[in-house]
Design an enzyme around this catalytic site. Structure first.
Site, PDB file in Angstrom:
ATOM      1  N   ASP A   9       0.736  -1.204   0.067  1.00  0.00           N
ATOM      2  CA  ASP A   9      -0.102   0.062   0.144  1.00  0.00           C
ATOM      3  C   ASP A   9       0.786   1.323  -0.006  1.00  0.00           C
ATOM      4  O   ASP A   9       2.049   1.077   0.288  1.00  0.00           O
ATOM      5  CB  ASP A   9      -0.973  -0.069   1.139  1.00  0.00           C
ATOM      6  CG  ASP A   9      -1.677   1.228   1.323  1.00  0.00           C
ATOM      7  OD1 ASP A   9      -2.387   1.570   0.518  1.00  0.00           O
ATOM      8  OD2 ASP A   9      -1.763   1.697   2.547  1.00  0.00           O
ATOM      9  N   ASP A  11      -0.348   5.064   0.652  1.00  0.00           N
ATOM     10  CA  ASP A  11      -0.761   6.164   1.607  1.00  0.00           C
ATOM     11  C   ASP A  11      -0.888   5.706   2.808  1.00  0.00           C
ATOM     12  O   ASP A  11      -1.833   4.924   3.138  1.00  0.00           O
ATOM     13  CB  ASP A  11      -1.870   7.117   0.976  1.00  0.00           C
ATOM     14  CG  ASP A  11      -1.771   7.677  -0.132  1.00  0.00           C
ATOM     15  OD1 ASP A  11      -0.743   8.877  -0.102  1.00  0.00           O
ATOM     16  OD2 ASP A  11      -2.308   7.347  -1.244  1.00  0.00           O
TER      17      ASP A  11
END
Length: 264
Positions: A9, A11
């Protein structure tokens, strides 16, 4: 456990806005040095993979456009494949509009012409946009980019696509026909088509239990939750989704992989 690929991932895992999480760049470099196949998988639908990769490269990450998949690119691919040539009404931002247009999807502003409605984060969302999207949904397919209720920001979380999707779903009294970002099946299939290995040979790393970790759990992949974004350690006690490992940050990932290697 032998890991061949790592799905990261972005953010809340690698960055907060334009601030790099300490140790994240070094971790990505070390993963590449280990010969692991890397994929950045983000539920941010506002930028093309090329723009997202350029942003990360500017921050110091070794990453190219082919290393990035976003909920926006998944959404645009889905609409182009499942509804070819369909007039599409977008509640979303310029980056997603660009991705739809690049795939030949005709984006319309007249709700009465809509055959597909795409709902996503829209920082200019208003009552009038909600009204027009509701009208557009009369007889149209309903596609959502991702379910993220909030997204990490430097000071505090801010609303994501989820509240926009929920507002339209509530007004129309119907759920989306397709949800394209994590933790959905389309996102899992995108991972499987782009990385080496299968099942527990693929490690999903992220800061959200309900999207990142749920994606890995649903697909039978290994998972590692980082506490540098949305999820707190207290959240792990009450969630029905459980991660194989919980790390303070992505900087702890190389040590985790070392420990798994030692257990072989």
């Amino acid at each position: 456990m032998t890991v061949r690929s790592v799905v990261l991932d972005v953010d809340g895992t690698l960055v907060h806005g334009d601030e790099v999480i300490p140790g994240a760049i070094e971790t990505v470099d070390r993963l590449r040095e280990r010969g692991l196949d890397l994929l950045m998988l983000s539920n941010n639908p506002t930028q093309t993979p090329a723009a997202y990769a350029a942003r990360l490269a500017d921050l110091g990450f070794t990453v190219g456009p082919d290393d990035v998949v976003t909920s926006g690119s998944l959404t645009a691919d889905y609409v182009a494949a499942e509804h070819p040539g369909a007039a599409t009404y977008l509640v979303g931002e310029a980056g997603l509009r660009e991705m739809l247009a690049d795939r030949g999807v005709p984006v319309v502003t007249d709700p009465d012409r809509a055959e597909v409605v795409v709902a996503s984060i829209d920082r200019e969302f208003s009552y009038d946009r909600l009204r027009d999207a509701l009208w557009a949904l009369e007889g149209a397919a309903f596609v959502a980019s991702d379910p993220d209720r909030t997204i990490p920001a430097p000071d505090r979380p801010v609303p994501g696509s989820g509240p926009i999707v929920a507002a339209l779903a509530e007004a129309a009294d119907r759920d989306p026909d397709a949800m394209l970002g994590k933790p959905g099946k389309t996102a899992a299939e995108a991972v499987e088509s782009r990385v080496a290995g299968r099942n527990e040979e693929v490690l999903v790393v992220g800061d959200r239990l309900d999207t990142d970790i749920a994606l890995g759990e649903n697909a039978g992949m290994a998972t590692a939750l980082v506490l540098s974004g949305i999820t707190t350690r207290a959240d792990t006690d009450s969630s029905p989704v459980a991660s194989d490992s919980v790390l303070d940050s992505v900087a702890d990932l190389p040590a985790l992989l070392d420990s798994w290697e030692d257990e072989r």
